[in-house]
Design an enzyme around this catalytic site. Structure first.
Site, PDB file in Angstrom:
ATOM      1  N   ASP A   1     -11.707  -0.308   4.840  1.00  0.00           N
ATOM      2  CA  ASP A   1     -10.906  -1.704   4.935  1.00  0.00           C
ATOM      3  C   ASP A   1     -11.734  -2.800   5.080  1.00  0.00           C
ATOM      4  OD1 ASP A   1      -8.924   0.203   4.248  1.00  0.00           O
ATOM      5  OD2 ASP A   1      -7.836  -0.123   6.286  1.00  0.00           O
TER       6      ASP A   1
ATOM      7  N   GLU B   1       0.951  -1.187   0.056  1.00  0.00           N
ATOM      8  CA  GLU B   1      -0.104  -0.025  -0.017  1.00  0.00           C
ATOM      9  C   GLU B   1       0.694   1.301   0.098  1.00  0.00           C
ATOM     10  OE1 GLU B   1      -1.326   2.192   3.258  1.00  0.00           O
ATOM     11  OE2 GLU B   1      -1.173   0.432   4.545  1.00  0.00           O
TER      12      GLU B   1
ATOM     13  N   LYS C   1      -4.351  -1.222  15.180  1.00  0.00           N
ATOM     14  CA  LYS C   1      -4.048  -0.427  16.461  1.00  0.00           C
ATOM     15  C   LYS C   1      -4.801  -0.365  17.435  1.00  0.00           C
ATOM     16  CE  LYS C   1      -0.445   2.312  14.744  1.00  0.00           C
ATOM     17  NZ  LYS C   1      -0.439   2.350  13.037  1.00  0.00           N
TER      18      LYS C   1
ATOM     19  N   SER D   1     -14.071   1.988   8.814  1.00  0.00           N
ATOM     20  CA  SER D   1     -12.972   2.046   7.834  1.00  0.00           C
ATOM     21  C   SER D   1     -13.605   1.181   6.695  1.00  0.00           C
ATOM     22  CB  SER D   1     -11.750   1.546   7.910  1.00  0.00           C
ATOM     23  OG  SER D   1     -10.745   1.484   6.873  1.00  0.00           O
TER      24      SER D   1
HETATM   25  N1  PSU Z   1      -3.319   1.812  10.308  1.00  0.00           N
HETATM   26  C1  PSU Z   1      -1.992   1.902  10.773  1.00  0.00           C
HETATM   27  N2  PSU Z   1      -1.207   2.926   9.716  1.00  0.00           N
HETATM   28  C2  PSU Z   1      -1.700   3.160   8.598  1.00  0.00           C
HETATM   29  C3  PSU Z   1      -3.032   3.094   8.246  1.00  0.00           C
HETATM   30  C4  PSU Z   1      -3.828   2.448   8.952  1.00  0.00           C
HETATM   31  O1  PSU Z   1      -1.510   1.602  11.474  1.00  0.00           O
HETATM   32  O2  PSU Z   1      -1.088   3.893   7.972  1.00  0.00           O
HETATM   33  C5  PSU Z   1      -3.688   3.392   6.964  1.00  0.00           C
HETATM   34  C6  PSU Z   1      -4.117   2.383   6.152  1.00  0.00           C
HETATM   35  O3  PSU Z   1      -3.673   2.809   4.652  1.00  0.00           O
HETATM   36  C7  PSU Z   1      -5.491   2.257   6.316  1.00  0.00           C
HETATM   37  C8  PSU Z   1      -6.064   3.377   6.386  1.00  0.00           C
HETATM   38  O4  PSU Z   1      -5.961   1.502   4.928  1.00  0.00           O
HETATM   39  O5  PSU Z   1      -4.965   4.149   7.294  1.00  0.00           O
HETATM   40  C9  PSU Z   1      -7.293   3.768   7.193  1.00  0.00           C
HETATM   41  O6  PSU Z   1      -7.789   4.923   7.008  1.00  0.00           O
HETATM   42  P1  PSU Z   1      -9.277   5.247   7.432  1.00  0.00           P
HETATM   43  O7  PSU Z   1      -9.255   4.779   9.058  1.00  0.00           O
HETATM   44  O8  PSU Z   1      -9.811   6.238   6.937  1.00  0.00           O
HETATM   45  O9  PSU Z   1     -10.376   4.088   6.663  1.00  0.00           O
HETATM   46 MN    MN Z   2     -12.807   6.390   8.838  1.00  0.00          MN
END
Ligand code: PSU
Ligand code: MN
Length: 308
Positions: free
Chosen positions: A141, A26, A158, A139
């Protein structure tokens, strides 16, 4: 692969044609997750770990509105230095495309682009999940993991997230959460979370066999492989907790939400731990790239036996 918005590097096109093992990487971690210059060093080192494990690294990102699979070193430098990159998850691709922007792909974004290109294994640091600050902040994700058949290697999620809620969501969506040589879901900086994985597997070979069995049933979800941070780089959960609570309280005070929340929390925690968390972050990313390379090799060895 022919698609107007994709551009695959020559190396990746060749690797896909011949069918050699490839690992997607990524780029939000480069553009939004880590400070300079560690981000560039990390991007290069992750590629090296994948190569050392005998697979071809394919860093995924957007450059001038093109979805790029496999970057040159100059392109990695550009991405690591750029100040105006978009954080690209599912709903942001079209924005980056029509505005011809540069962007770092999140776990969800990378999964979409890698899967469309025919790549089956992906390494990242930690996945996004359900945030503590708002239970509606889930997320993309998790949605991507529910609907994209790939092996995703991470160090868990995390403790800035609501980990039990994140695990419940993955269970509801039928995503296997595999512990690599562990029974416990790792919490990124820490090896422990108090939560159990859905299956423990102890080798890359077993993981490849597991994926084969899962997808043979017509299931379309990812296999989330959680690889605990190496013991020497781990920070105990009890040491991280107050830092995370402080960063989280600050985010709420400042009204930070949406896409900005994860980068804010990561940056603040790195400051609060005086760089200790950053060192751990780099170590676990490399550890994941290595395991993903080994799994990609296993998938390749078995390719002829399976129709995957
Ligand atoms: N978690 C980490 N480091 C990161 C991310 C997540 O420990 O850099 C990044 C990843 O690319 C993940 C994104 O897909 O943050 C998730 O963001 P959001 O919560 O806005 O979907
Ligand atoms: Mn989010």
């Amino acid at each position: 692969m022919k698609h107007p918005h994709f551009q695959l590097s020559t190396k990746i096109t060749r690797a896909l044609t011949v069918g050699v093992p490839i690992v997607a990487l990524e780029s939000t971690v480069i553009t939004h997750g880590l400070p300079q210059p560690q981000n560039l060093e990390l991007a290069r080192n992750m590629e090296k770990q994948v190569s050392d494990a005998g697979a071809i690294p394919a860093t995924v990102a957007l450059l001038d509105g093109k979805i790029r699979i496999g970057l040159s070193d100059e392109e990695l430098v550009r991405l690591s230095e750029s100040q105006a990159t978009l954080k690209v998850s599912h709903r942001d691709f079209a924005t980056a495309i029509v505005k011809k922007m540069d962007g770092g792909t999140t776990v969800a974004g990378t999964m979409l682009a890698a899967h469309m290109s025919g790549i089956k294994v992906f390494a990242t640091g930690g996945i996004g999940g359900v945030h503590k600050e708002s239970s509606f902040d889930i997320s993309t994700d998790l949605k991507a993991l529910a609907e994209t058949p790939m092996i995703v290697v991470c160090a868990g999620a995390k403790a800035i997230l609501d980990l039990p809620a994140t695990m419940e969501y993955l269970e509801t969506m039928g995503v296997p959460v595999v512990g690599y040589q562990t029974d416990e879901f790792p919490a990124f900086y820490s090896r422990e979370s108090g939560l159990k994985v859905s299956a423990r597997l102890d080798s890359a070979k077993e993981i490849a066999e597991f994926a084969k069995a899962h997808w043979s049933l017509g299931l379309r979800s990812a296999i989330l492989v959680t690889n605990p941070i190496p013991e020497t780089d781990a920070i105990p959960a009890s040491e991280m907790e107050p830092m995370i609570a402080k960063a989280s309280a600050e985010a709420m005070e400042k009204g930070i939400h949406g896409q900005a929340l994860t980068p804010f929390l990561l940056g603040r925690i790195s400051e609060l731990t005086k760089g200790k968390s950053l060192k751990s972050n780099l170590a676990l990313l490399l550890n994941n790239a290595r395991l993903a390379g080994e799994i990609a090799n296993e998938m390749y060895t078995r390719k002829k036996e399976w129709a995957i």
